[in-house]
Scaffold this motif. Structure first.
Motif, PDB file in Angstrom:
ATOM      1  N   UNK A  30       0.414  -0.946  -0.008  1.00 15.41           N
ATOM      2  CA  UNK A  30      -0.126   0.025   0.155  1.00 15.41           C
ATOM      3  C   UNK A  30       1.139   1.485   0.250  1.00 15.41           C
ATOM      4  N   UNK A  31       0.692   2.173  -0.720  1.00 17.36           N
ATOM      5  CA  UNK A  31       0.951   3.613  -0.706  1.00 17.36           C
ATOM      6  C   UNK A  31       0.305   4.637  -0.121  1.00 17.36           C
ATOM      7  N   UNK A  32       0.270   5.361   0.701  1.00 19.16           N
ATOM      8  CA  UNK A  32      -0.276   6.739   1.146  1.00 19.16           C
ATOM      9  C   UNK A  32       0.515   7.717   1.537  1.00 19.16           C
ATOM     10  N   UNK A  33      -0.170   9.264   0.347  1.00 19.36           N
ATOM     11  CA  UNK A  33       0.293  10.108   1.147  1.00 19.36           C
ATOM     12  C   UNK A  33      -0.257  10.899   0.903  1.00 19.36           C
ATOM     13  N   UNK A  34      -0.224  11.242   2.196  1.00 17.20           N
ATOM     14  CA  UNK A  34      -0.786  12.373   3.162  1.00 17.20           C
ATOM     15  C   UNK A  34      -0.839  13.395   3.370  1.00 17.20           C
ATOM     16  N   UNK A  35      -2.558  14.210   3.027  1.00 17.74           N
ATOM     17  CA  UNK A  35      -2.239  16.331   3.147  1.00 17.74           C
ATOM     18  C   UNK A  35      -1.712  17.356   1.961  1.00 17.74           C
ATOM     19  N   UNK A  36      -2.158  16.462   1.483  1.00 17.25           N
ATOM     20  CA  UNK A  36      -1.799  17.258  -0.691  1.00 17.25           C
ATOM     21  C   UNK A  36      -3.347  17.814  -0.937  1.00 17.25           C
TER      22      UNK A  36
END
Length: 428
Positions: free
Chosen positions: A145-151
């Protein structure tokens, strides 16, 4: 009389709505970085009295002749119904709506338009979530899983295996945000059945965003274990050896983890690093070539004639399996192989097809008396000019050479059919 004011209000609302719908605003939405430029244009079909803009929470009255400051008028002029704004340097706090107010030159009805400005905000670094185990086996299904937060807006996720982009196995991305926050977090899952070729490669989760100067990566190297594998099938022959000279028996094998190797010929057994002085043989340690490939070598210090008649066996094994190779020696040069490129193969196939079609057409024509075989089954000895359909003469007249004369000439026998032949006149 009480109904008249109500009717007038409805009529006025219709007029106002009609004017509001006629406002043309471009663009409707825009994404910009802090410090970027932006031009927004509001336009109606009639001259306007003034141009008022609200950017974020700050109102501006824009005058065409005043072109100083970070927020200035843009357009051809109020007389053309244009109320535009040119923002030279976008600020973080201007994220939100930009609205314009266009009052007509006469009357008190003002029309408005609104567009959405999203000031891009770079997300946090990507996070790659994978199983905690250090190694995998060939055939295991990897869930990552890839998570990219708060954009703002949400980032874009791309998966790679080294530099190869992965499309198969990617799931639909999910975008979420905290209550009351405009920042968005994106996550995406990946599932992949691991292969031997995946070993040693980097699984990369890449984040791309409008507010980033370059993509950001999160990565993990994959270690995939599998049993020893053959590179070539069947017995192996080492060509080009010279009697009385040194000979090297090289076998390439693929294995992860590294294989244990043993050479055997007759009753002799040699492990890597061992030497047999009587046989004049040295077994070398497997040499890692990269990518799980190993070169396993046995050195014969002097090739004897009887060595050519022997079969050498190489056994390789690891924790997941084993493989055995039969190796023969030859003093002959390696035979040259015949290799055909794609064009040559296609040409041969086409030639065979043309030949088959030609044979079929010949057989078909001969069987049905067509084309060049037409008429071959009929009589060909009918004289030129004779009608093959002509009726036969009466039976009494068909006598062949036995009937010397006839009123109309003499009949000459020609197979089954007799044709008349006129005799030349004889002088009396």
């Amino acid at each position: 009389m009480a109904a008249f004011p109500a009717f007038f209000c409805v009529f006025l609302a219709v007029i106002v709505t009609g004017h509001a719908q006629s406002v043309e605003i471009t663009p409707r939405e825009a994404v910009r970085r802090v410090g970027d430029e932006l031009t927004v244009m509001c336009k109606v079909a009639y001259p306007i009295d003034s141009c008022r803009m609200t950017v974020g929470t700050t109102p501006y009255r824009l005058i065409p002749s005043n072109q100083e400051g970070d927020v200035i008028y843009a357009g051809q002029g109020l007389q053309f119904g244009e109320c535009g704004v040119h923002i030279k340097h976008i600020k973080e706090e201007w994220n939100g709506n930009i609205s314009c107010v266009l009052p007509p030159q006469s009357g008190s009805i003002e029309v408005t338009g609104t567009m959405r400005l999203m000031v891009a905000r770079a997300p946090e670094n990507p996070q790659l979530i994978t199983p905690p185990q250090a190694t995998f086996k060939e055939g295991d299904v990897l869930m990552a899983q890839c998570v990219v937060p708060n954009g703002r807006p949400a980032a874009k996720i791309t998966w790679f295996l080294d530099e190869e982009q992965l499309l198969a196995g990617t799931h639909q991305p999910i975008i979420s945000s905290e209550p009351g926050s405009e920042l968005q977090t994106i996550s995406q899952n990946l599932s992949r059945s691991l292969q031997a070729d995946d070993g040693g490669r980097r699984l990369v989760c890449r984040s791309q965003h409008e507010a980033l100067d370059s993509p950001k990566d999160a990565a993990r190297q994959l270690i995939v274990h599998y049993p020893p594998k053959r590179i070539e099938q069947g017995p192996i022959t080492i060509f080009g050896l010279k009697l009385g000279a040194e000979g090297r028996l090289n076998v390439t094998v693929r294995s992860s983890p590294p294989p244990d190797a043993q050479w055997a010929v007759g009753d002799l057994r040699l492990n890597p690093g061992q030497t047999d002085e009587q046989a004049g043989a040295v077994a070398l340690e497997p040499l890692h070539l990269g990518g799980g490939y190993y070169n396993v070598t046995l050195i014969l210090r002097r090739i004897a004639k009887e060595d050519v008649d022997k079969t050498y066996y190489l056994r390789v094994a690891n924790d997941l399996g084993k493989e055995e190779f039969a190796v023969r020696l030859s003093t002959m040069d390696e035979p040259a192989g015949v290799e055909l490129d794609t064009g040559a193969i296609v040409g041969i196939v086409i030639a065979v097809l043309v030949l088959l079609i030609a044979v079929f057409l010949i057989v078909f024509a001969k069987a049905t008396d067509r084309w060049c075989f037409a008429g071959r089954s009929h009589r060909t000895d009918i004289p030129d000019g004779a009608d093959s359909e002509a009726p036969l003469p009466p039976h009494d007249d068909v006598k062949g050479s036995e009937n010397p004369s006839h009123d109309h000439g003499e009949y000459i026998s020609n197979g089954d059919t007799k044709h008349p032949e006129k005799k030349p006149d004889t002088a009396v």
